[in-house]
Design a protein around this motif. Structure first.
Motif, short mmCIF file in Angstrom:
data_model
loop_
_atom_site.label_atom_id
_atom_site.label_comp_id
_atom_site.label_asym_id
_atom_site.label_seq_id
_atom_site.Cartn_x
_atom_site.Cartn_y
_atom_site.Cartn_z
N ASP A 43 0.82 -1.21 0.00
CA ASP A 43 0.00 0.00 0.00
C ASP A 43 0.85 1.26 0.00
N ALA A 44 2.06 1.19 0.56
CA ALA A 44 2.93 2.37 0.58
C ALA A 44 3.32 2.81 -0.82
N LYS A 57 -0.01 4.27 -2.64
CA LYS A 57 -0.49 5.55 -2.11
C LYS A 57 0.56 6.65 -2.14
N SER A 58 1.69 6.40 -2.78
CA SER A 58 2.73 7.42 -2.84
C SER A 58 2.32 8.53 -3.80
N GLU A 81 11.71 -0.80 -4.78
CA GLU A 81 11.00 0.47 -4.95
C GLU A 81 11.99 1.50 -5.47
N ARG A 128 14.33 1.26 -1.82
CA ARG A 128 13.90 0.45 -0.69
C ARG A 128 13.58 -0.95 -1.18
N TRP A 137 11.74 -4.74 -0.54
CA TRP A 137 10.64 -5.45 0.08
C TRP A 137 10.83 -6.95 -0.21
N GLU A 148 16.50 1.34 3.09
CA GLU A 148 16.24 2.62 2.46
C GLU A 148 17.55 3.35 2.19
#
Length: 619
Positions: free
Chosen positions: A385-386, A389-390, A426, A432, A434, A471
């Protein structure tokens, strides 16, 4: 440890001293991924194969040469920052003294190559011209001297007198049968054949005059099938079955009928497809299809994957993505189909007006297939979701790699698990990483979710969790990197523009493990299906995003979780039928009669409610 020898006892060299005195040093002091993996393999060799050495995953950023943009001078643009690689919980620079930071090292940059099966080792058989005594013409025509020749492939004879009409018959007995439709101008001598079912059927791959002389040029081929036992043309592959999933708590959504569903024949006897992989045992195809699984042209907005086995197995899967926006990643035990980030943008306000896409397609990042059993539907990888929704447009890259990720393990007994996981990069101003759970434990798993509202079947999806201390601020726009690992054998993708536009190209890095990819196989003659709802499940049965507790989920045996998926003929040929999933079995009560006085529940033959006969005449 003590060892005997020459009448005295001598102390053996401790394992720790052997590791410290290794010529190359410890893995965490390596300067590149290849040295890291080599030193980790040396430690495993010292310890022996009975004990598994915990090793973190090794990843690196490769230039996105699949979409490499060129400057006005015709030279490749410089990379936005120094190439990096990840291992041991930290980012490291991947630059040598001989290579400037504007260009990545050649061993870690994808390069184009030709797979071995394209040079004649893929199970295809080329046509050969028959001797003069076998030149008998199709139908009432007779091939005279100087006319078109008859070609033969094993037990099949072929002829193409005018370049558009295709004739075929068995080599022994049988009359000539003409293909019921005219095909584009093809070069019959460049046609390849694949024999299945012990020589009873032949898949023919017709290529145009512009195709190269080599087997499998990568262009879009026309695939037809001729059955020798029936002496007739058959349908190559059935229409795929789309799976339009709805969000949690919402009613099922069905596809709207496709406009212009009138077909040239009741059953489409040919299909346009690319050959992804082939061997003497199977052929893997990818073809463009419409949202209902039927191919109407080469510009269809969805894709279908077809596995054709030597024993006559035909397994098909549906992907809600254009073929030009899909990237195939081949691994030893799995196949990953990655969707381009710009295919379904979450900020697209007009997406709800497009009937070809479903709102749930925005969260899908890719599909994962099990090489050992292709009949099971692929697992879906869901974007975090991050990322959705960015404020910026999402850009990501996927890869599968082996290695232990101890910070994402909830059970201490799994801290030394080196199984393969799916990793997501990402890519933006801040890099980043995941990761998901291991990808090889729930391909066939189907669960029963028991709630107060009833029971439903649930299948887990791959959900990502952020990796600790991954990150890294780079301060430049993303989209220039691909996430790569030593487990990745090669990547296949369609070229977009230039002389090779529309052709299938293969890419690989020089650094990879020495294992060999497992051959594709299937446990069922057709694709399996189930009326399941896809839910992201973390750590097996610990928690779900839908709020289901472990007590509400019960694992079902594999033989009871899936069933054969046969697409009805009317579902593909009749334009008035609304297709789509989920399609749940419907039961209706029947009153008892003279032979059976008790009332009973009856299940219709069809699984789709729209395919049932109307009940209005009964009232």
């Amino acid at each position: 440890a003590w060892r005997g020898g020459a009448g005295r006892h001598r102390r053996a060299k401790p394992c720790g001293a052997m590791l410290l005195n290794m010529p190359g040093g410890m893995p965490f002091g390596a300067e590149d991924p290849a040295a890291f993996c080599t030193r980790a393999a040396a430690i495993q060799k010292v310890v022996s194969g009975n004990v598994s050495v915990v090793c973190p995953p090794v990843l690196w950023l490769a230039p996105r040469t699949l979409h490499l943009r060129a400057s006005r001078a015709g030279l490749p643009e410089d990379l936005p920052h120094v190439p990096l690689w990840w291992s041991g919980g930290a980012w490291r620079e991947l630059v040598t003294s001989e290579v400037p930071h504007a260009h990545a090292p050649a061993s870690y940059a994808p390069r184009r190559f030709e797979p071995p099966w394209r040079s004649g080792g893929g199970g295809f058989v080329r046509l050969a011209e028959c001797p003069p005594w076998e030149d008998t013409g199709p139908g009432e025509e007779t091939f005279r001297e100087g006319g078109p020749a008859v070609l033969r492939v094993l037990g099949l004879l072929l002829a193409c007198p005018d370049g558009k009409s295709l004739w075929a018959r068995p080599a022994v007995g049988g009359a000539w049968r003409r293909f019921p439709a005219e095909l584009p101008a093809t070069a019959l001598r460049k046609t390849d054949a694949f024999e299945i079912a012990g020589g009873d059927r032949y898949f023919l791959f017709l290529r145009g005059p512009a195709a190269s002389s080599g087997t499998g040029s990568g262009a879009l081929d026309i695939v037809v099938v001729f059955d020798v036992t029936r002496n007739d043309w058959l349908q190559p592959v059935p229409p795929t079955r789309p799976t339009a999933a709805s969000n949690v708590g919402e009613p099922p959504v069905r596809w709207r009928p496709v406009d212009g569903t009138a077909m040239r024949s009741p059953v489409q006897l040919w299909v346009h497809a690319w050959v992804l992989e082939s061997s003497p045992e199977y052929v893997l195809l990818m073809s463009p299809v419409s949202r209902d699984g039927v191919q109407r042209g080469v510009d269809d907005v969805h894709s279908a994957l077809h596995f054709i086995g030597y024993g006559g197995e035909v397994v098909s899967h549906h992907f809600a993505c254009r073929a030009a926006n899909l990237t195939l990643q081949r691994y030893d035990e799995v196949m990953l189909f990655v969707k381009d980030p710009h295919e379904h943008l979450p900020v697209n306000e007009a997406a709800c007006l497009d009937d070809n896409w479903h709102p749930s397609d925005v969260r899908v990042a890719g599909w994962l297939l099990d090489v050992n059993d292709l009949s099971v539907p692929p697992l879906i990888a869901i974007l975090p979701d991050a990322i959705l929704k960015s404020a910026q447009l999402p850009k990501w890259s996927l890869v599968v790699a082996r290695g232990a990720v101890q910070e994402l393990v909830e059970n201490s007994r799994l801290e030394q698990d080196n199984a393969q996981r799916l990793y997501l990069l990402e890519d933006g101003a801040t890099l980043r990483l995941w990761a998901t759970r291991r990808v090889d434990d729930m391909f066939n798993a189907v669960f029963e979710n028991h709630t107060f509202d009833g029971r439903r079947l649930v299948r887990s999806a791959l959900e990502f969790a952020p990796m600790r201390e991954s990150e890294l601020e780079v301060g430049v726009a993303g989209g220039a990197w691909l996430l790569w690992s030593p487990d990745l054998r090669h990547a296949a993708r369609l070229a977009r523009a230039g002389p090779a536009g529309g052709r299938l190209a293969y890419w690989r890095c020089s650094v990879h493990f020495l294992d060999r990819p497992a051959p594709l196989r299937t446990m069922r003659p057709s694709a399996q299906a189930a009326a399941v709802q896809v839910m992201p499940v973390r750590s097996g049965l610990c928690a779900t995003s839908a709020g289901a507790s472990p007590a509400q989920l019960l694992a079902r045996p594999g033989q009871f979780g899936w069933e054969a998926c046969w697409t009805p003929r009317g579902n593909a040929c009749n334009g008035d039928v609304v297709t789509g999933l989920p399609s749940f079995p419907k039961l209706r009560i029947e009153e008892g009669g003279f032979h059976n006085p008790e009332d009973f529940w009856q299940q219709p033959l069809s699984r789709d409610a729209v395919l049932l006969p109307p009940i209005s005449p009964f009232y």
